[in-house]
Design an enzyme around this catalytic site. Structure first.
Site, short mmCIF file in Angstrom:
data_model
loop_
_atom_site.label_atom_id
_atom_site.label_comp_id
_atom_site.label_asym_id
_atom_site.label_seq_id
_atom_site.Cartn_x
_atom_site.Cartn_y
_atom_site.Cartn_z
N GLU A 1 14.56 -2.70 1.95
CA GLU A 1 13.86 -1.13 2.30
C GLU A 1 12.96 -1.28 2.87
OE1 GLU A 1 15.46 1.75 1.27
OE2 GLU A 1 14.44 2.55 2.43
N LYS B 1 -4.09 3.96 1.05
CA LYS B 1 -4.20 4.44 2.55
C LYS B 1 -3.69 5.94 1.94
CE LYS B 1 0.89 4.33 3.34
NZ LYS B 1 2.52 4.04 3.78
N CYS C 1 2.57 -4.17 -0.53
CA CYS C 1 3.66 -4.63 0.72
C CYS C 1 2.58 -5.97 1.70
CB CYS C 1 4.49 -3.94 1.09
SG CYS C 1 5.35 -2.59 -0.17
N LEU D 1 -1.21 0.80 15.79
CA LEU D 1 -2.41 -0.05 16.32
C LEU D 1 -3.49 0.71 15.67
CD1 LEU D 1 -0.68 -0.57 19.84
CD2 LEU D 1 -1.52 -2.21 18.39
N ARG E 1 -3.06 -0.21 -5.40
CA ARG E 1 -2.81 -1.93 -5.31
C ARG E 1 -3.28 -2.84 -3.72
NH1 ARG E 1 3.03 -2.18 -7.20
NH2 ARG E 1 3.54 -0.02 -5.66
#
Ligand code: UGA
Length: 477
Positions: free
Chosen positions: A154, A343, A283, A273, A350
């Site tokens: 995924e 974010k 992740c 970038l 986490r």
């Protein structure tokens, strides 16, 4: 659309829950399994445990007919043609992926199989996990003709997970047998045929009936590696631009110009970038470590990934020092921290660089008034509200009497702040922006001392909006 497939999704975290809702959305019957009874109850009653755009709508739409929640793995498995394993694969102490949840689920599935199933790895797992799952089933006496193990990684991002799933860049199907591949192809057929994009109430996104997502059919091992390599590569891109940002800072250039110039090369591309305070989340940190570990196990030197990790850690430290240097010392200073999640667009904290920086500021004696549109409640479980730490209800309240505003993630709401209002509420108009959300010249014109990442520091321009004349930035220059 093709005939619906009966699917069990094991694990109702970000990946499992989004996959379950999206499979239901494209016409399948889904049972979502979790061993956390309380969570199952919340989901049954219409609650949604994570902050994710379109997820509540999809769950509401399908809860009554196409998606169910249970903690009974055996029953869910029996009725399913495909079982997606979407449980956590956390980082173990050695850096490798801890596969104990995958192992436990595979053993449980082995005990309940009584007809053919495809067992699909959806979690991010090291290459060879498919062989391990196969071995667990065989060891438990499941005949080979009753199952196939496949991999369908995924690529969804938190915050845009539903759109990423339904309007995927690509769909990777790793299977060893035509029988297993056929089930997976049938599951994704509403997307790959373009049929889903014709439905009027479908989730909008970049794909269209004449531009459906491409399917890549590979071996299971290749599919497993595609996932790890993709995340590791994206993390590398971020660390790369962060070092370039540091060079820009030293040279007096603007990293945004440099990133634009690089990104216009089609071979490089503009995405990932964005210089900042380093990557975080559930992740990238874990997957970079796990992939490095996979390489080590295979006697392959992947020192590049060690550098990527080192740069990422250093980037947080550099930013923290930048804030400190703007204030001389943290002791007794009041900081408005905008952003707590790793974010913008998510409530996930986490491995959040934002939270790490808040903790460092607190440790050095700062008083922090923090605001995040979604993550405050989760953050307060890690850093409880107290004398030094206050959770504000909006960004202006966080900035009240602040010695500096520190921007720690990229919520759109932050980029749209009323800068005049923000400045008038602060004690000193200093903004240290870890996500480069603002134009430096515009910030200076608004009367701010503005420090960002990989761009020259700017100080209030003479005659800027009132309040600028007592800016600390001016005192320092
Ligand atoms: C990431 C991948 O982007 C997904 O494709 C993947 O499916 C997912 O991991 C996963 O393996 O489950 P996610 O962790 O939700 O998704 O977040 P990203 O949007 O990739 O951001 C990761 C981190 O990198 C964030 O801390 C973000 O702020 C940072 N980042 C991202 C940058 O610093 N600069 C960039 O240009 C982009």
């Amino acid at each position: 659309m093709s005939q619906g497939v009966s699917i069990a999704v094991v694990g109702s975290g970000y990946v499992g829950l989004v996959a379950a809702a999206c499979f239901a959305e494209i016409g399948h019957h889904v049972v979502c399994v979790d061993n956390d009874e309380a969570k199952v109850q919340v989901l049954r009653e219409g609650g949604v445990p994570i902050h994710e755009e379109y997820l509540p709508e999809l769950l509401n739409r399908h809860r009554a007919n196409r998606v169910e929640f249970t903690s009974d793995l055996k029953a869910a498995t029996r009725g399913a043609q495909a079982i997606f394993i979407a449980v956590g694969t956390p980082q173990s102490e050695t850096g490798s992926a801890d596969l104990s949840y995958v192992d436990a689920v595979a053993s449980e599935i082995a005990r309940s199989i009584d007809s053919y199933k495809v067992i699909v790895e959806k979690s991010t797992v090291p290459v060879y996990t498919n062989e391990w799952i196969r071995r667990v089933l065989e060891r438990n006496g499941v005949p080979q003709d009753l199952f196939d193990v496949a991999s369908n990684p995924e690529f969804l991002r938190e915050g845009t997970a539903v759109v990423d799933f339904l309007h995927a860049d690509r769909i990777v199907l790793g299977a060893e047998t035509e029988r297993g591949a056929a089930v997976l192809r049938a599951i994704y057929e509403p997307l790959t045929s373009g049929a889903y994009y014709c439905s009027e109430d479908g989730v909008p996104g970049p794909r269209a009936a004449d531009d459906p997502p491409p399917v890549l059919l590979t071996t299971t091992k290749a599919a497993e590696i595609i996932k790890h390599a993709s995340n590791a590569f994206l993390a590398t891109k971020i660390s790369f631009i962060n070092v370039v940002a540091n060079i820009c800072e030293a040279a007096g250039a603007d990293v945004e110009d440099v990133a634009r110039g690089m990104g216009l090369d089609a071979r490089i591309g503009p995405k990932f970038l964005r210089a900042g305070i380093g990557y975080g989340g559930s992740c990238f940190p874990k997957d970079v470590a796990a992939f490095r570990h996979v390489a080590e196990q295979m006697n392959v030197d992947f020192g590049l990934l060690e550098e990527v990790e080192k740069i990422n850690a250093e980037q947080k430290r550099r930013f923290f020092q930048k804030v400190r240097s703007a204030l001389w010392t943290f002791r007794g200073k009041q900081i408005a921290a905008l952003g707590l999640a790793f974010k913008g667009g998510t409530d996930d904290i986490r491995e959040s660089p934002a939270l790490e920086i808040v903790e460092l500021m607190l440790r050095e004696g700062a008083l922090v008034r923090a605001y995040d549109p979604a993550a405050a409640s989760r953050a307060s479980e890690i850093i409880p509200a107290g004398r030094q730490m206050v959770y504000a209800d909006d960004p202006y309240e966080a900035a009240r009497d602040a010695d500096a505003v520190v921007i720690l993630n990229d919520w759109q709401e932050f980029a749209e702040l009323d800068l005049g209002r923000l400045r008038s509420t602060m004690r000193y108009p200093i903004v240290v922006d870890g996500r480069n959300l603002f134009d430096p010249a515009a910030m200076a014109a608004q009367g701010f001392t503005y420090l960002s990442v990989g761009r020259p520091a700017r100080h209030p321009v003479a005659g800027a909006a009132n309040g600028a004349d007592h800016a600390v930035g001016q005192r320092r220059s």
